[in-house]
Design an enzyme around this catalytic site. Structure first.
Site, PDB file in Angstrom:
ATOM      1  N   TYR A 109       0.869  -1.178   0.000  1.00 18.89           N
ATOM      2  CA  TYR A 109       0.000   0.000   0.000  1.00 18.89           C
ATOM      3  C   TYR A 109       0.906   1.228   0.000  1.00 18.89           C
ATOM      4  O   TYR A 109       1.907   1.282   0.722  1.00 18.89           O
ATOM      5  CB  TYR A 109      -0.876   0.016   1.268  1.00 18.89           C
ATOM      6  CG  TYR A 109      -1.641   1.311   1.435  1.00 18.89           C
ATOM      7  CD1 TYR A 109      -2.955   1.421   0.995  1.00 18.89           C
ATOM      8  CD2 TYR A 109      -1.041   2.438   2.003  1.00 18.89           C
ATOM      9  CE1 TYR A 109      -3.651   2.615   1.113  1.00 18.89           C
ATOM     10  CE2 TYR A 109      -1.722   3.633   2.117  1.00 18.89           C
ATOM     11  CZ  TYR A 109      -3.026   3.711   1.668  1.00 18.89           C
ATOM     12  OH  TYR A 109      -3.699   4.891   1.778  1.00 18.89           O
ATOM     13  N   GLU A 197      -3.674   7.532  -3.596  1.00 19.13           N
ATOM     14  CA  GLU A 197      -3.591   6.225  -2.963  1.00 19.13           C
ATOM     15  C   GLU A 197      -3.401   5.139  -4.015  1.00 19.13           C
ATOM     16  O   GLU A 197      -4.082   5.138  -5.032  1.00 19.13           O
ATOM     17  CB  GLU A 197      -4.891   5.971  -2.196  1.00 19.13           C
ATOM     18  CG  GLU A 197      -4.868   4.709  -1.373  1.00 19.13           C
ATOM     19  CD  GLU A 197      -6.183   4.500  -0.641  1.00 19.13           C
ATOM     20  OE1 GLU A 197      -6.210   4.678   0.581  1.00 19.13           O
ATOM     21  OE2 GLU A 197      -7.183   4.167  -1.293  1.00 19.13           O
TER      22      GLU A 197
END
Ligand code: ADP
Ligand code: MG
Length: 391
Positions: A109, A197
């Site tokens: 991530y 993101e």
């Protein structure tokens, strides 16, 4: 303002953030043509909606042949995709992204947001890619590495090393990961993003870091500097009432309650929603009519609030600092002539010429306009009126 995955990836590519090759499609034929252009042997058909969680909701399909691409495109286009981030009705899928399938070795991530407390962007990275980051932050916060970047210094090699060490990357991958994070930081800063993101960022079997997903939001106050980003806006993804309000310079956010709110100033609007909650009610919306409230903004405010069928009463809470309360009172009366308001309207006006304002409303003698003596009286009456009680 939010954009789609395929648009975020367009921006990524401009900054040399690697992504799989892919093309956007609005029809089955286009999806098939895109798949042929990519060549295969593995394709991913991805529904383009602003909400996340598409994979779990059935909006991301792995295809092993052109026929499968066609089949999935037909199934996804026009469907209402439901994920944990959409409403219960789901979001209409109007576009697909046809992307080459990637052989995933490892999932990470990587995200950047503004840390308001530190007043600096913070890069967050984790080995727990593909999972909900909110869940990781809540349950195992130590699994998220955070590196704050002072914008005056910018992204430096030691920031990259801090991230790479934190992720326990082998030495030979550190500089590649660092370059990836630096490129993403530049995409974030130069476009005045408020959030970027990548979940998941993967390492392929051939050892390359690639952004498999991409999400970007932008600071609305900086959009005037980025016409090319404004051009990416997809109004069909936005609440139509919120969109109309923004065209009239009103900040409106729809909520789930039944007490409509019309307030001047964002802080007072937040306070108003709190006191409605405190009095046992639930606000139907946030609405800041701004500093220069007049008859036409108030009328527009009524019109927008009443588009929500849940609204059972309206609480007008205006503090007359720069605007005088008598003018607002006249504005409210004029507004009710412009817009049919058939729910009780509880009015609390305080500040300059508040007494005169109460007199104006009283002498107009309109049945559903009720003056409140103060904030708690107003909130109480608005909540009672929404519950159908006499006020
Ligand atoms: P969402 O976060 O909305 O569910 P993603 O783009 O993250 O959508 O896709 C969901 C999952 O699908 C990813 O976690 C990944 O496992 C898989 N996936 C997405 N794109 C690709 C791709 N190009 N190649 C292989 N797998 C992919
Ligand atoms: Mg994702």
């Amino acid at each position: 303002m939010n954009i789609h995955e395929y648009q975020a990836k367009e921006i990524f590519n401009r900054y040399h953030v690697p992504t799989p090759r892919g093309y956007v499609a609005s029809s089955v034929e286009e999806a098939v043509a895109n798949a042929q252009k990519l060549g295969g042997p593995l394709w991913v058909v991805k529904a383009q909606i602003h909400a996340g969680g598409r994979g779990l909701g059935g909006g991301v399909k792995l295809a092993r042949s052109i026929e499968e691409v066609s089949e999935y495109a037909r199934a996804l286009l026009g469907m209402h995709l439901i994920t944990h981030q959409t409403t219960a009705e789901g979001t209409l899928v109007q576009k697909l992204y046809i992307e080459e399938g990637v052989e995933i070795a490892d999932e990470f991530y990587l995200g950047i947001v503004l840390d308001r407390a530190q007043e600096m962007p913070v890069i967050m990275a984790s080995r727990e890619g593909g999972m909900e980051i909110e869940k990781i932050a809540y349950e195992t916060p130590e699994k998220i590495i955070k590196v704050t970047i002072d914008p005056f210094i910018g992204f430096q090699p030691y920031h990259g090393r801090e991230l790479a060490f934190g992720l326990n990357l082998p030495k030979e991958e550190m500089s590649r990961f660092s370059a990836f994070a630096k490129a993403l930081y530049e995409a974030y800063m130069e476009n005045d993003a408020s959030m970027v993101e990548i979940n998941p960022l993967v390492r392929t079997k051939s050892g390359v870091f690639v952004a498999l997903d991409g999400k970007m939001s932008f600071d609305d106050n900086a959009l005037f500097r980025h016409p090319e980003i404004v051009a990416m806006r997809d109004y069909s993804e936005e609440n139509p009432i919120e969109k109309e309000a923004s065209e009239y310079g009103l900040s409106y956010v729809k909520l789930n309650g039944n007490v409509g709110c019309m307030v001047n100033g964002a802080g007072l609007a937040m306070g108003t929603m709190d006191i409605i909650d405190y009095m046992g009610g639930e606000p139907a919306n946030f609405l800041d009519v701004g500093g220069g409230a007049n008859a036409s903004t108030v009328a527009k405010g009524f019109e927008i609030i009443l588009k929500d069928p849940n609204v059972k009463s309206i609480f007008v809470n205006i503090f007359g600092g720069i605007v005088r309360c008598d003018r607002i009172a006249n504005g409210i009366l004029e507004a009710t002539k412009m817009v049919k308001v058939d729910v009780p309207v509880i009015v609390r006006l305080d500040g300059t010429n508040a007494k005169e304002a109460v007199e104006i409303l009283k002498s107009a003698n309109i049945k559903n306009i009720i003056s409140a003596t103060d904030l708690s009286d107003g909130a109480q009456k608005a909540v009672a009126a929404a519950k159908g009680a006499l006020v």
